[in-house]
Design an enzyme around this catalytic site. Sequence first.
Site, PDB file in Angstrom:
ATOM      1  N   SER A  99      30.810  43.518  34.526  1.00  0.00           N
ATOM      2  CA  SER A  99      29.414  43.253  34.197  1.00  0.00           C
ATOM      3  C   SER A  99      28.775  44.590  33.870  1.00  0.00           C
ATOM      4  O   SER A  99      29.316  45.648  34.209  1.00  0.00           O
ATOM      5  CB  SER A  99      28.719  42.625  35.413  1.00  0.00           C
ATOM      6  OG  SER A  99      27.315  42.629  35.278  1.00  0.00           O
ATOM      7  N   TYR A 120      26.949  41.784  44.641  1.00  0.00           N
ATOM      8  CA  TYR A 120      27.490  41.596  43.296  1.00  0.00           C
ATOM      9  C   TYR A 120      27.710  42.946  42.614  1.00  0.00           C
ATOM     10  O   TYR A 120      28.767  43.197  42.029  1.00  0.00           O
ATOM     11  CB  TYR A 120      26.524  40.730  42.487  1.00  0.00           C
ATOM     12  CG  TYR A 120      26.979  40.377  41.092  1.00  0.00           C
ATOM     13  CD1 TYR A 120      27.798  39.279  40.872  1.00  0.00           C
ATOM     14  CD2 TYR A 120      26.555  41.110  39.988  1.00  0.00           C
ATOM     15  CE1 TYR A 120      28.199  38.921  39.592  1.00  0.00           C
ATOM     16  CE2 TYR A 120      26.952  40.766  38.704  1.00  0.00           C
ATOM     17  CZ  TYR A 120      27.774  39.673  38.513  1.00  0.00           C
ATOM     18  OH  TYR A 120      28.169  39.334  37.242  1.00  0.00           O
TER      19      TYR A 120
END
Length: 259
Positions: A141, A154
Amino acid sequence: MRLNNRIALITGAGRGIGRAIAEHYAREGARVAVADLDTAGAQDVVEAIRASGGTAMALTMDVTNEKAVADGVSAIVREWGGLDIALANAGVQHIDPIHKLAYEDWFRVIDVHLNGAFLVTRAALNQMYKNGGGTMLFMGSVHSMEASPLKAPYVSAKHGILGLCRAVAKEGAEYGVRSNIICPGFVRTPLVEKQIPEQARELGISEEAVIRDVMLRHTVDGEFTTLEDVSELAVHLAAFPSAALTGQSIVVSHGWHMQ
C-alpha cells in the site's frame, strides 16, 4: 497471452483487488488458485473464470493458519504440478487511534497481513525453489511508505511486508525467484468502503469530506486508483522476464506518493 500456462496462487481473492487480479491472470492464460477464508466467495470467482474460458480452483484458506496454507499449496501442486506465481494479498483493516487501540485488534491486523504473508511466502518458496524459480508478489500500500492517522496496525503491517519482499528478493535470487510489492493508493473495494463511515465518525466530518480531504487529498487528480490499474500492474510484474525487476515497490496511487 502474457501468463500462458503459468500456475498462480492469490490469497484474499474472493473479492476486491484479489478477485480482479485472479480474473485478469486467467484472461492472460494462467491457471489460478483462488484462495479465501470465504469459501463461497472463492467459488464464485472460480465459476466466473471458468465461464469465461479460464482455468481455476477454489481453496478455503485462513492465511494465519500454518497448516491451511501448507495444505493449500500442496493441493495446487497435486492438481497442476507446480507453482509459478504467488501473491500474498489477504488483508483486513481496523480504524482506531493508537491510545484507544485494543491489543486484539492490533494483533488481528498484523496477523492477517504480515504473519499471513510470511506463511504464504514460506510455503510458496519451498515449492518454487524445487522447481527452479518463480515470482513472489505482495500486496502492499502507499501505507508501506508513509503513515496515516487511525491505521497504526495496518501501516505497521504494510511496512513489514515491504521488508519481507526485499528479504525474499535477496534470498530467492540464487533459486530464480523474483519478489516485488504492489503499493496502491485508495481503491474502492469493500475494505475501503467500510473505512469511509468509520473515519467520518472518528474525525467528526462527512463521508464526502473523508473521500475528498483524507483519501484523495494528495492525489494529482482527485481520483481513486482502480481495480484495473492494480491488476494490470500485477500481470506486468508476474510476466516480467528477468531479475532486473526484483525487490522493488511499485506505487500506483495517482501521485499520492512519489518515489
